[in-house]
Design a protein around this motif. Structure first.
Motif, PDB file in Angstrom:
ATOM      1  N   ARG A  11       0.829  -1.189   0.000  1.00  0.00           N
ATOM      2  CA  ARG A  11       0.000   0.000   0.000  1.00  0.00           C
ATOM      3  C   ARG A  11       0.873   1.253   0.000  1.00  0.00           C
ATOM      4  O   ARG A  11       1.844   1.353   0.755  1.00  0.00           O
ATOM      5  CB  ARG A  11      -0.899   0.012   1.235  1.00  0.00           C
ATOM      6  N   VAL A  12       0.520   2.203  -0.857  1.00  0.00           N
ATOM      7  CA  VAL A  12       1.234   3.475  -0.924  1.00  0.00           C
ATOM      8  C   VAL A  12       0.270   4.611  -0.609  1.00  0.00           C
ATOM      9  O   VAL A  12      -0.768   4.760  -1.236  1.00  0.00           O
ATOM     10  CB  VAL A  12       1.866   3.711  -2.319  1.00  0.00           C
ATOM     11  N   GLN A  13       0.626   5.390   0.395  1.00  0.00           N
ATOM     12  CA  GLN A  13      -0.027   6.648   0.738  1.00  0.00           C
ATOM     13  C   GLN A  13       1.089   7.643   1.021  1.00  0.00           C
ATOM     14  O   GLN A  13       2.147   7.261   1.532  1.00  0.00           O
ATOM     15  CB  GLN A  13      -0.883   6.514   1.999  1.00  0.00           C
ATOM     16  N   PHE A  14       0.860   8.896   0.731  1.00  0.00           N
ATOM     17  CA  PHE A  14       1.896   9.898   0.960  1.00  0.00           C
ATOM     18  C   PHE A  14       1.519  10.814   2.122  1.00  0.00           C
ATOM     19  O   PHE A  14       0.451  11.422   2.126  1.00  0.00           O
ATOM     20  CB  PHE A  14       2.133  10.734  -0.295  1.00  0.00           C
ATOM     21  N   THR A  15       2.407  10.885   3.103  1.00  0.00           N
ATOM     22  CA  THR A  15       2.290  11.824   4.211  1.00  0.00           C
ATOM     23  C   THR A  15       3.452  12.790   4.106  1.00  0.00           C
ATOM     24  O   THR A  15       4.604  12.411   4.328  1.00  0.00           O
ATOM     25  CB  THR A  15       2.331  11.099   5.571  1.00  0.00           C
ATOM     26  N   GLU A  16       3.156  14.014   3.703  1.00  0.00           N
ATOM     27  CA  GLU A  16       4.210  15.013   3.450  1.00  0.00           C
ATOM     28  C   GLU A  16       5.265  14.452   2.507  1.00  0.00           C
ATOM     29  O   GLU A  16       6.468  14.641   2.714  1.00  0.00           O
ATOM     30  CB  GLU A  16       4.827  15.479   4.769  1.00  0.00           C
ATOM     31  N   GLY A  17       4.790  13.759   1.480  1.00  0.00           N
ATOM     32  CA  GLY A  17       5.676  13.243   0.440  1.00  0.00           C
ATOM     33  C   GLY A  17       6.294  11.890   0.711  1.00  0.00           C
ATOM     34  O   GLY A  17       6.960  11.325  -0.161  1.00  0.00           O
ATOM     35  N   ASP A  18       6.081  11.328   1.910  1.00  0.00           N
ATOM     36  CA  ASP A  18       6.716  10.060   2.270  1.00  0.00           C
ATOM     37  C   ASP A  18       5.671   8.959   2.384  1.00  0.00           C
ATOM     38  O   ASP A  18       4.542   9.201   2.830  1.00  0.00           O
ATOM     39  CB  ASP A  18       7.436  10.203   3.616  1.00  0.00           C
ATOM     40  N   ASN A  19       6.047   7.745   1.980  1.00  0.00           N
ATOM     41  CA  ASN A  19       5.167   6.586   2.074  1.00  0.00           C
ATOM     42  C   ASN A  19       5.480   5.836   3.371  1.00  0.00           C
ATOM     43  O   ASN A  19       6.384   5.005   3.417  1.00  0.00           O
ATOM     44  CB  ASN A  19       5.362   5.677   0.864  1.00  0.00           C
ATOM     45  N   LEU A  20       4.732   6.138   4.415  1.00  0.00           N
ATOM     46  CA  LEU A  20       5.031   5.583   5.726  1.00  0.00           C
ATOM     47  C   LEU A  20       4.642   4.113   5.851  1.00  0.00           C
ATOM     48  O   LEU A  20       4.964   3.465   6.858  1.00  0.00           O
ATOM     49  CB  LEU A  20       4.327   6.405   6.811  1.00  0.00           C
ATOM     50  N   ASN A  21       3.956   3.571   4.851  1.00  0.00           N
ATOM     51  CA  ASN A  21       3.587   2.148   4.873  1.00  0.00           C
ATOM     52  C   ASN A  21       4.742   1.238   4.468  1.00  0.00           C
ATOM     53  O   ASN A  21       4.654   0.024   4.640  1.00  0.00           O
ATOM     54  CB  ASN A  21       2.430   1.890   3.891  1.00  0.00           C
ATOM     55  N   PHE A  22       5.803   1.799   3.942  1.00  0.00           N
ATOM     56  CA  PHE A  22       6.843   0.993   3.304  1.00  0.00           C
ATOM     57  C   PHE A  22       7.624   0.131   4.307  1.00  0.00           C
ATOM     58  O   PHE A  22       8.140   0.635   5.314  1.00  0.00           O
ATOM     59  CB  PHE A  22       7.820   1.893   2.555  1.00  0.00           C
ATOM     60  N   VAL A  23       7.689  -1.148   4.019  1.00  0.00           N
ATOM     61  CA  VAL A  23       8.569  -2.085   4.735  1.00  0.00           C
ATOM     62  C   VAL A  23       9.220  -2.974   3.682  1.00  0.00           C
ATOM     63  O   VAL A  23       8.524  -3.611   2.878  1.00  0.00           O
ATOM     64  CB  VAL A  23       7.804  -2.961   5.744  1.00  0.00           C
ATOM     65  N   HIS A  24      10.548  -3.017   3.677  1.00  0.00           N
ATOM     66  CA  HIS A  24      11.237  -3.828   2.676  1.00  0.00           C
ATOM     67  C   HIS A  24      11.284  -5.292   3.113  1.00  0.00           C
ATOM     68  O   HIS A  24      10.942  -5.629   4.246  1.00  0.00           O
ATOM     69  CB  HIS A  24      12.658  -3.306   2.472  1.00  0.00           C
ATOM     70  N   HIS A  25      11.697  -6.157   2.188  1.00  0.00           N
ATOM     71  CA  HIS A  25      11.947  -7.565   2.460  1.00  0.00           C
ATOM     72  C   HIS A  25      13.450  -7.812   2.338  1.00  0.00           C
ATOM     73  O   HIS A  25      14.174  -7.023   1.727  1.00  0.00           O
ATOM     74  CB  HIS A  25      11.209  -8.458   1.454  1.00  0.00           C
ATOM     75  N   MET A  26      13.904  -8.927   2.888  1.00  0.00           N
ATOM     76  CA  MET A  26      15.303  -9.322   2.754  1.00  0.00           C
ATOM     77  C   MET A  26      15.411 -10.555   1.882  1.00  0.00           C
ATOM     78  O   MET A  26      14.690 -11.549   2.083  1.00  0.00           O
ATOM     79  CB  MET A  26      15.929  -9.617   4.123  1.00  0.00           C
ATOM     80  N   GLY A  27      16.300 -10.471   0.902  1.00  0.00           N
ATOM     81  CA  GLY A  27      16.574 -11.604   0.029  1.00  0.00           C
ATOM     82  C   GLY A  27      17.948 -12.172   0.315  1.00  0.00           C
ATOM     83  O   GLY A  27      18.798 -11.514   0.922  1.00  0.00           O
ATOM     84  N   GLN A  28      18.176 -13.403  -0.126  1.00  0.00           N
ATOM     85  CA  GLN A  28      19.484 -14.035   0.020  1.00  0.00           C
ATOM     86  C   GLN A  28      19.835 -14.756  -1.277  1.00  0.00           C
ATOM     87  O   GLN A  28      18.984 -15.438  -1.865  1.00  0.00           O
ATOM     88  CB  GLN A  28      19.491 -15.039   1.175  1.00  0.00           C
ATOM     89  N   HIS A  29      21.072 -14.570  -1.716  1.00  0.00           N
ATOM     90  CA  HIS A  29      21.572 -15.310  -2.873  1.00  0.00           C
ATOM     91  C   HIS A  29      21.726 -16.778  -2.477  1.00  0.00           C
ATOM     92  O   HIS A  29      22.526 -17.115  -1.600  1.00  0.00           O
ATOM     93  CB  HIS A  29      22.927 -14.751  -3.320  1.00  0.00           C
ATOM     94  N   GLN A  30      20.937 -17.637  -3.096  1.00  0.00           N
ATOM     95  CA  GLN A  30      21.004 -19.078  -2.828  1.00  0.00           C
ATOM     96  C   GLN A  30      21.143 -19.807  -4.154  1.00  0.00           C
ATOM     97  O   GLN A  30      20.178 -19.925  -4.913  1.00  0.00           O
ATOM     98  CB  GLN A  30      19.746 -19.547  -2.085  1.00  0.00           C
TER      99      GLN A  30
END
Length: 388
Positions: free
Chosen positions: A344-363
């Motif tokens: 989900r993307v919403q902008f609060t003063e230009g920032d997307n406070l919903n953002f959470v990244h994921h972690m990947g691993q080279h396998q």
């Protein structure tokens, strides 16, 4: 009478053609991007995603079309400003692209002075959204990267970490935020800053090996930095259980170019490789990407696509309201609330406070998502480093 009918008919046809043309007005969007220089690899990835957004939007909107004009900023702040000014002179109504907070800052300053919206996923320095601009928007931020790095370390149940980080603003801020978070959880954290442009990381890695003796090494920098750190670590072989980085690391391109350095290395990645999509929009993105580039997309392309689609949709809404030239695009972006390929993307003063990244691993020849658990495509291979 026949002559009058013909005149009326031609007038009606002309009006119809005019109306159709007006309805299908083409809008120019500027892309300022590092396609050469130190950030060329990530800039190219974002550029591909932007091109895919143009393809999908123009094939599905049915009313408005977008044409993107691209300028290479050569990974240089001064040239980023020049690129924005040149594109503005060519009549663009907004900007998408940019990579590296040090480049995005001055480029978006220039766009703001011109009154033109600027949207990106390439700048996470908190200062970018503290300027109070109504024209600046980003879909990701430092907090989202911090949550991912700290989250995967929590799953590893480590007791100590060494953070090797660039002194550039965005990387320094992220390193400091991660350090505070980990220290607050009772972990021992060693901090090792380095100046941008350094090529020999052996002295820093040796300090980690002999003094810190940490469980993991965290790398907060850019592509060339990761390569230098990993090469030094492969020579000195510190007794750590994992090598963890952030952006521009868990990509198929890095695996292809540095196959001896990437095994078991972690980096932020929203997509596994090969990519998997379940939504209709995700499938449209994937199909268009394969059509244009004959390869699977990575998360850089995904970011470029999402930011650009949000912009193109805002342009279309502003066009329908007749406000494109009166600040309407920025107003429509500010109203954004939409589920996208990054959540989900919403902008609060230009920032997307919903953002959470994921972690990947080279396998092996794949990149697997290993954090968070509800998005994981495979368990993490821990402990594990490229030289073991």
């Amino acid at each position: 009478m026949n002559r009058l009918c013909k005149q009326v008919g031609w007038a009606a046809l002309a009006l119809s053609v005019f109306s159709t043309t007006a309805m299908a007005e083409e809008f120019l969007v500027g892309e300022q991007e590092p396609l050469t220089g130190a950030l060329a690899r990530v800039g190219t990835g974002m550029h591909e995603g932007i091109a895919v957004a143009v393809e999908v939007f123009n094939n599905t909107n049915g009313k408005h079309t977008i044409k993107v004009l691209t300028e290479d900023d050569e990974s240089s702040p001064a040239k980023a400003i020049a690129a924005v000014e040149k594109l503005a002179s060519q009549g663009v109504v907004a900007f998408t692209g940019g990579y590296g907070s040090n480049n995005i800052g001055p480029a978006s300053d220039a766009a703001n002075k011109l009154g033109l919206p600027y949207i990106t996923s390439g700048g996470v320095d908190n200062g970018l959204v503290q300027r109070g601009y109504k024209t600046f928007f980003r879909i990701n931020n430092t907090a989202g990267y911090q949550k991912a790095m700290v989250g995967v370390l929590g799953d590893m149940k480590i007791e100590s970490a060494s953070i090797i980080y660039s002194t550039k603003e965005a990387t320094a801020h992220l390193a400091e935020d991660v350090q505070k978070d980990l220290s607050g959880k009772g972990l021992k954290v060693g901090m090792h800053p380095f100046d941008p442009g350094i090529s020999d990381f052996k002295p820093i890695v040796n300090k980690v090996r002999l003094r810190d003796k940490s469980d993991v090494i965290l790398m907060v920098g850019y592509e060339n930095d990761y390569v230098g750190i990993l090469r030094a670590a492969k020579v000195l072989k510190p007794d750590v259980s994992a090598m963890v980085g952030v952006w521009s690391l868990a990509t198929p391109k890095m695996a292809a170019d540095f196959p001896d350095l990437m095994p078991k290395v972690y980096g932020t990645a929203l997509l596994p490789y090969p990519a998997q999509f379940k939504t209709e929009e995700g499938k449209a993105f994937y199909d268009a990407y394969k059509k244009l580039y004959n390869k699977d997309p990575d998360y850089l392309g995904q970011f470029g696509y999402v930011q650009s689609m949000l912009l193109f949709e805002a342009i279309a809404r502003a066009a329908d309201k007749g406000t494109v030239k009166n600040g309407g695009i920025a107003e429509e972006l500010a109203k954004t609330d939409r589920n996208t390929l990054i959540g989900r993307v919403q902008f609060t003063e230009g920032d997307n406070l919903n953002f959470v990244h994921h972690m990947g691993q080279h396998q092996g020849d794949r990149i697997e998502i290993v954090w968070p658990a509800d998005a994981a495509t495979a368990p993490m291979q821990y402990p594990g480093v490229p030289w073991k």
